[in-house]
Design a protein around this motif. Structure first.
Motif, PDB file in Angstrom:
ATOM      1  N   GLY A  94       0.826  -1.200   0.000  1.00 23.37           N
ATOM      2  CA  GLY A  94       0.000   0.000   0.000  1.00 23.37           C
ATOM      3  C   GLY A  94       0.862   1.252   0.000  1.00 23.37           C
ATOM      4  O   GLY A  94       2.092   1.162  -0.009  1.00 23.37           O
ATOM      5  N   LEU A  95       0.168   2.389  -0.026  1.00 21.42           N
ATOM      6  CA  LEU A  95       0.870   3.669  -0.091  1.00 21.42           C
ATOM      7  C   LEU A  95       0.196   4.607   0.906  1.00 21.42           C
ATOM      8  O   LEU A  95      -1.015   4.816   0.841  1.00 21.42           O
ATOM      9  CB  LEU A  95       0.757   4.230  -1.515  1.00 21.42           C
ATOM     10  N   VAL A  96       0.988   5.138   1.823  1.00 24.41           N
ATOM     11  CA  VAL A  96       0.448   6.072   2.810  1.00 24.41           C
ATOM     12  C   VAL A  96       0.663   7.491   2.299  1.00 24.41           C
ATOM     13  O   VAL A  96       1.705   7.778   1.694  1.00 24.41           O
ATOM     14  CB  VAL A  96       1.156   5.869   4.174  1.00 24.41           C
ATOM     15  N   ASN A  97      -0.335   8.362   2.496  1.00 24.99           N
ATOM     16  CA  ASN A  97      -0.136   9.735   2.035  1.00 24.99           C
ATOM     17  C   ASN A  97      -0.389  10.741   3.138  1.00 24.99           C
ATOM     18  O   ASN A  97      -1.206  10.519   4.033  1.00 24.99           O
ATOM     19  CB  ASN A  97      -1.021  10.023   0.821  1.00 24.99           C
ATOM     20  N   ILE A  98       0.333  11.819   3.070  1.00 26.22           N
ATOM     21  CA  ILE A  98       0.087  12.968   3.949  1.00 26.22           C
ATOM     22  C   ILE A  98      -0.046  14.186   3.046  1.00 26.22           C
ATOM     23  O   ILE A  98       0.911  14.546   2.358  1.00 26.22           O
ATOM     24  CB  ILE A  98       1.244  13.180   4.948  1.00 26.22           C
ATOM     25  N   ARG A  99      -1.249  14.769   3.016  1.00 31.70           N
ATOM     26  CA  ARG A  99      -1.469  15.934   2.162  1.00 31.70           C
ATOM     27  C   ARG A  99      -1.367  17.195   3.018  1.00 31.70           C
ATOM     28  O   ARG A  99      -2.200  17.426   3.886  1.00 31.70           O
ATOM     29  CB  ARG A  99      -2.839  15.838   1.482  1.00 31.70           C
ATOM     30  N   TYR A 100      -0.341  17.932   2.753  1.00 29.43           N
ATOM     31  CA  TYR A 100      -0.105  19.175   3.509  1.00 29.43           C
ATOM     32  C   TYR A 100      -0.940  20.255   2.818  1.00 29.43           C
ATOM     33  O   TYR A 100      -0.657  20.639   1.689  1.00 29.43           O
ATOM     34  CB  TYR A 100       1.395  19.507   3.427  1.00 29.43           C
ATOM     35  N   GLN A 101      -1.992  20.737   3.513  1.00 30.34           N
ATOM     36  CA  GLN A 101      -2.905  21.680   2.888  1.00 30.34           C
ATOM     37  C   GLN A 101      -2.297  23.086   2.834  1.00 30.34           C
ATOM     38  O   GLN A 101      -1.442  23.422   3.649  1.00 30.34           O
ATOM     39  CB  GLN A 101      -4.231  21.707   3.649  1.00 30.34           C
ATOM     40  N   LYS A 102      -2.798  23.848   1.900  1.00 29.39           N
ATOM     41  CA  LYS A 102      -2.314  25.226   1.737  1.00 29.39           C
ATOM     42  C   LYS A 102      -2.435  26.027   3.035  1.00 29.39           C
ATOM     43  O   LYS A 102      -1.616  26.885   3.345  1.00 29.39           O
ATOM     44  CB  LYS A 102      -3.114  25.922   0.620  1.00 29.39           C
TER      45      LYS A 102
ATOM     46  N   GLY B 181      -2.017  24.995   5.951  1.00 23.02           N
ATOM     47  CA  GLY B 181      -1.136  24.506   7.008  1.00 23.02           C
ATOM     48  C   GLY B 181      -1.693  23.298   7.754  1.00 23.02           C
ATOM     49  O   GLY B 181      -1.013  22.694   8.571  1.00 23.02           O
ATOM     50  N   SER B 182      -2.936  22.897   7.452  1.00 20.50           N
ATOM     51  CA  SER B 182      -3.487  21.700   8.103  1.00 20.50           C
ATOM     52  C   SER B 182      -3.082  20.456   7.308  1.00 20.50           C
ATOM     53  O   SER B 182      -2.457  20.558   6.253  1.00 20.50           O
ATOM     54  CB  SER B 182      -5.012  21.814   8.178  1.00 20.50           C
ATOM     55  N   PHE B 183      -3.434  19.289   7.836  1.00 22.34           N
ATOM     56  CA  PHE B 183      -3.052  18.036   7.170  1.00 22.34           C
ATOM     57  C   PHE B 183      -4.247  17.160   6.896  1.00 22.34           C
ATOM     58  O   PHE B 183      -5.184  17.108   7.686  1.00 22.34           O
ATOM     59  CB  PHE B 183      -2.083  17.257   8.065  1.00 22.34           C
ATOM     60  N   LYS B 184      -4.197  16.495   5.766  1.00 19.14           N
ATOM     61  CA  LYS B 184      -5.113  15.385   5.535  1.00 19.14           C
ATOM     62  C   LYS B 184      -4.216  14.191   5.278  1.00 19.14           C
ATOM     63  O   LYS B 184      -3.222  14.307   4.574  1.00 19.14           O
ATOM     64  CB  LYS B 184      -5.985  15.655   4.309  1.00 19.14           C
ATOM     65  N   SER B 185      -4.569  13.068   5.878  1.00 18.18           N
ATOM     66  CA  SER B 185      -3.668  11.932   5.728  1.00 18.18           C
ATOM     67  C   SER B 185      -4.422  10.630   5.861  1.00 18.18           C
ATOM     68  O   SER B 185      -5.453  10.556   6.541  1.00 18.18           O
ATOM     69  CB  SER B 185      -2.576  11.998   6.795  1.00 18.18           C
ATOM     70  N   SER B 186      -3.901   9.609   5.177  1.00 17.20           N
ATOM     71  CA  SER B 186      -4.521   8.290   5.319  1.00 17.20           C
ATOM     72  C   SER B 186      -4.200   7.682   6.681  1.00 17.20           C
ATOM     73  O   SER B 186      -4.702   6.633   7.021  1.00 17.20           O
ATOM     74  CB  SER B 186      -4.056   7.372   4.186  1.00 17.20           C
ATOM     75  N   VAL B 187      -3.323   8.335   7.462  1.00 17.51           N
ATOM     76  CA  VAL B 187      -2.977   7.782   8.783  1.00 17.51           C
ATOM     77  C   VAL B 187      -3.205   8.788   9.909  1.00 17.51           C
ATOM     78  O   VAL B 187      -2.563   8.718  10.954  1.00 17.51           O
ATOM     79  CB  VAL B 187      -1.508   7.287   8.821  1.00 17.51           C
ATOM     80  N   ASP B 188      -4.156   9.730   9.716  1.00 22.26           N
ATOM     81  CA  ASP B 188      -4.309  10.721  10.785  1.00 22.26           C
ATOM     82  C   ASP B 188      -5.024  10.158  12.009  1.00 22.26           C
ATOM     83  O   ASP B 188      -5.109  10.813  13.040  1.00 22.26           O
ATOM     84  CB  ASP B 188      -4.897  12.067  10.299  1.00 22.26           C
ATOM     85  N   LYS B 189      -5.510   8.920  11.889  1.00 23.86           N
ATOM     86  CA  LYS B 189      -5.997   8.220  13.084  1.00 23.86           C
ATOM     87  C   LYS B 189      -4.852   8.016  14.085  1.00 23.86           C
ATOM     88  O   LYS B 189      -5.059   7.969  15.273  1.00 23.86           O
ATOM     89  CB  LYS B 189      -6.514   6.834  12.679  1.00 23.86           C
ATOM     90  N   PHE B 190      -3.656   7.825  13.547  1.00 25.29           N
ATOM     91  CA  PHE B 190      -2.505   7.473  14.395  1.00 25.29           C
ATOM     92  C   PHE B 190      -1.604   8.663  14.711  1.00 25.29           C
ATOM     93  O   PHE B 190      -1.010   8.739  15.762  1.00 25.29           O
ATOM     94  CB  PHE B 190      -1.670   6.380  13.720  1.00 25.29           C
ATOM     95  N   TYR B 191      -1.509   9.556  13.756  1.00 26.97           N
ATOM     96  CA  TYR B 191      -0.571  10.658  13.942  1.00 26.97           C
ATOM     97  C   TYR B 191      -1.332  11.972  14.082  1.00 26.97           C
ATOM     98  O   TYR B 191      -2.117  12.336  13.210  1.00 26.97           O
ATOM     99  CB  TYR B 191       0.388  10.738  12.747  1.00 26.97           C
TER     100      TYR B 191
END
Ligand code: ASP
Length: 612
Positions: A359-367, A369-379
């Motif tokens: 699989g591939l984990v992603n962290i989308r750094y929003q304009k 300054g917030s984050f969207k991520s497939s692992v934001d449950k953990f981080y």
């Protein structure tokens, strides 16, 4: 006389000349009572005009595509000129002609955009070679060959041929073998390279040797490999690594200049193998673009120690990362707004069997300054921010993470990097970036050893004639190569030994590789021992070389360039086949000759061979 001019030669200034010309019929176009024919040869295309009388003759005996035609006539100015053709200002007013040979209808059109599939074109390679595109490639190949020869000649190298019917030279592939009729039951091997011969030539005192030479390796054919291929093979005496790098950097730059008109003025970049693996995940990085890997967790040793211990990502309860040997990340600039479906597509891409990730984990750094991520449950945001910082990501960027076993994950992220670079348009065909990679490990540990009870063994990463770095020679001589068990091979002193070897990389392709050689018998014997060869086996296989080393072998080293690949890259193509006049297909077949093929009983008998 068949011709006074070729088909690419005549211009406006030739109008009025009486000429003779010969070539192949490309097209025939009849306009009422006159006929136009495009005549082609290696140099170009010229338009022929057949007047009323001759057209009548043609009506009785029509010309077909690829007929071989000879014409006599006068150069005339065209009424409607063709700016796309170098001869487009003129045509030949034909006064007489003769058909030198007929042609069957060719199985595909002999034009830049042909309708023939690859198999068909391979079968009729002699027709395919008439096409412009292939002709350009073959000409480029000759230009590269000539430039290399000129440069080497100017630098005192001499071209010395070496035999093809030899005994095995190991370059890490299987040998092609040739049965000997005169020595029943015995076989020659075809050279995987002239390696041992060029070293012997150094012992003989020919201190600068080269050869543009065929090499034969019986490997499973991955795309774009040929069982026989050509190397520009070189060797020099009384040299250190630096001498070789300088000489051959010079050669490549000379080829660039001669063949492409490119002044490659800057020094070729240099990188240690460790750095290349660390930053790019492979030993032949494409440095036309950055996008370096961030090593979040990895057992990979850099400068003798493990640097990426996983502090940032462990401890958050995300099992995939916790349990993984390696976690690596890429920062794709300005891609933080990737949609779900774009991310799903990338995930599918890394899951393809060729890449083989789960699989591939992603962290989308929003304009904002917030984050969207497939692992934001953990981080939490703070954690994500720290990860982003270590990846040098800024708002608007996309971080992609892969986790798994070290080797596979590193390989996968290297592939992903190239793919993203390709998609982002960073891998431009007309941009050339050279790189030297050196300080490779001398040995690799191989788990698959067939000998019973074995726990794996050392294999030569390059070939067994490569010398260790001077500083590592002692380590090699003073330590027993035996490996206790697979788990400890990384702790074995041999795993840290560096090779005195170097590769030249062009746009992410290894185009050349070589090394400083072992030239003392004792060290060479130690090398064979390390590779698991008994004394008897070493003598049987390489006694000639060990013997030669006893008679005043000079320090020496060399390099070989993959000529076919170099041509392909300079020609802006992925496929080396397009740069070989008569190549084999993916299953190693010559489609034109239909080879390999069975031989008859009589031949087998002469060779004392019975088929199983
Ligand atoms: N013989 C080596 C090879 O074919 C090149 C070299 O070491 O010169 O890869």
């Amino acid at each position: 006389m068949y011709r006074t001019h070729h088909c690419g030669e005549l211009r406006q200034s030739d109008v009025g000349k009486e000429i003779k010309m010969a070539g192949w019929v490309q097209t025939v176009r009849k306009f009422g009572s006159i006929t136009f024919v495009d005549l082609r040869d290696r140099y170009g295309v010229t338009q022929l005009l057949f007047g009323e009388q001759l057209t009548k003759r043609l009506d009785e005996n029509p010309l077909g595509r690829e007929f071989v035609l000879q014409v006599n006539g006068r150069v005339a100015e065209r009424t409607s000129k063709n700016a796309h053709l170098s001869t487009g200002d003129i045509e030949i007013d034909v006064s007489s002609y003769s058909i030198l040979n007929k042609s069957a209808t060719p199985p595909f059109t002999i034009q830049d955009e042909t309708d023939g599939g690859e198999d068909l074109r391979m079968k009729y390679r002699y027709l395919d070679l008439r096409r412009n595109e292939l002709k350009k490639n073959i000409e480029l190949r000759y230009a590269v060959n000539r430039a290399a020869r000129n440069y080497l000649h100017e630098n005192n190298f001499i071209d010395i041929e070496t035999p093809f019917l030899i005994k095995s030279t190991p370059e890490g592939a299987r040998d092609f073998v040739v049965p000997s009729r005169m020595n029943a039951g015995q076989f020659y091997a075809l050279p995987q390279s002239p390696q041992t011969f060029k070293q012997l030539l150094m012992v003989s005192g020919y201190d600068r040797y080269f050869q543009v030479v065929k090499c034969f390796r019986d490997e499973d054919l991955r795309a774009d490999r040929q069982p026989e291929f050509t190397q520009i093979d070189c060797e020099m005496s009384f040299v250190e690594q630096e001498d070789i790098l300088e000489m051959f950097e010079g050669m490549i730059k000379y080829i660039f200049k001669q063949v492409k008109g490119i002044d490659y003025a800057e020094n070729v970049e240099r990188m240690s193998w460790e750095q290349a693996m660390w930053d790019y995940g492979n030993d032949k990085p494409d440095i036309r673009f950055g996008m370096k890997i961030t090593n979040l967790k990895s057992p990979f040793k850099k400068d003798g120690k493990i640097e990426a211990v996983g502090e940032l990502i462990n401890g958050a309860g995300f099992g995939v990362f916790e349990n993984a040997e390696t976690v690596l990340a890429l920062n794709l600039k300005n891609a933080g707004s990737y949609t779900r479906s774009q991310l799903d597509e990338l995930t599918d891409w890394v899951k393809r069997p060729q890449i083989g990730m789960q699989g591939l984990v992603n962290i989308r750094y929003q304009k904002d300054g917030s984050f969207k991520s497939s692992v934001d449950k953990f981080y939490n945001t703070e954690k994500l921010k720290s990860i982003a910082a270590s990846c040098k990501a800024e708002p608007g960027d996309l971080i992609l993470l892969l986790a798994g076993r070290e080797e596979r994950t590193r390989k996968a992220i290297a592939e992903l990097r190239l793919e993203l670079g390709e998609r982002s348009g960073f891998r431009k065909k007309n941009e050339f970036k050279l790189l030297w990679v050196f300080d490779f490990p001398l040995f690799e540990y191989s788990e698959d050893d067939s000998s019973p009870g074995s726990i794996g063994r050392w294999v030569a990463r390059h070939h067994p004639f490569t010398a260790p770095k001077p500083a590592d020679i002692e380590i090699m001589i003073n330590n027993n190569p035996a490996i206790e068990n697979a788990a400890t091979y990384l702790e074995h002193p041999y795993s840290g030994i560096k090779a005195n070897a170097y590769d030249m990389v062009l746009n992410g392709n290894e185009i050349g590789g070589g090394s400083i050689r072992i030239f003392q018998r004792e060290l060479q014997e130690k090398m064979f021992e390390a590779l698991g060869m008994s004394k008897e086996e070493a003598m049987h296989k390489f006694g000639f070389l060990l013997g030669a080393f006893e008679y005043g072998a000079p320090p020496h080293g060399g390099i070989a360039f993959g000529f076919d690949r170099l041509c392909a890259i300079l020609g802006g193509s992925e496929s080396i086949r397009d740069f070989i006049a008569f190549p084999k297909n993916n299953s190693g077949r010559d489609m034109m000759l239909d080879a390999p093929s069975p031989i008859d009983e009589k031949q087998l008998k002469e060779l004392s061979i019975r088929l199983a």
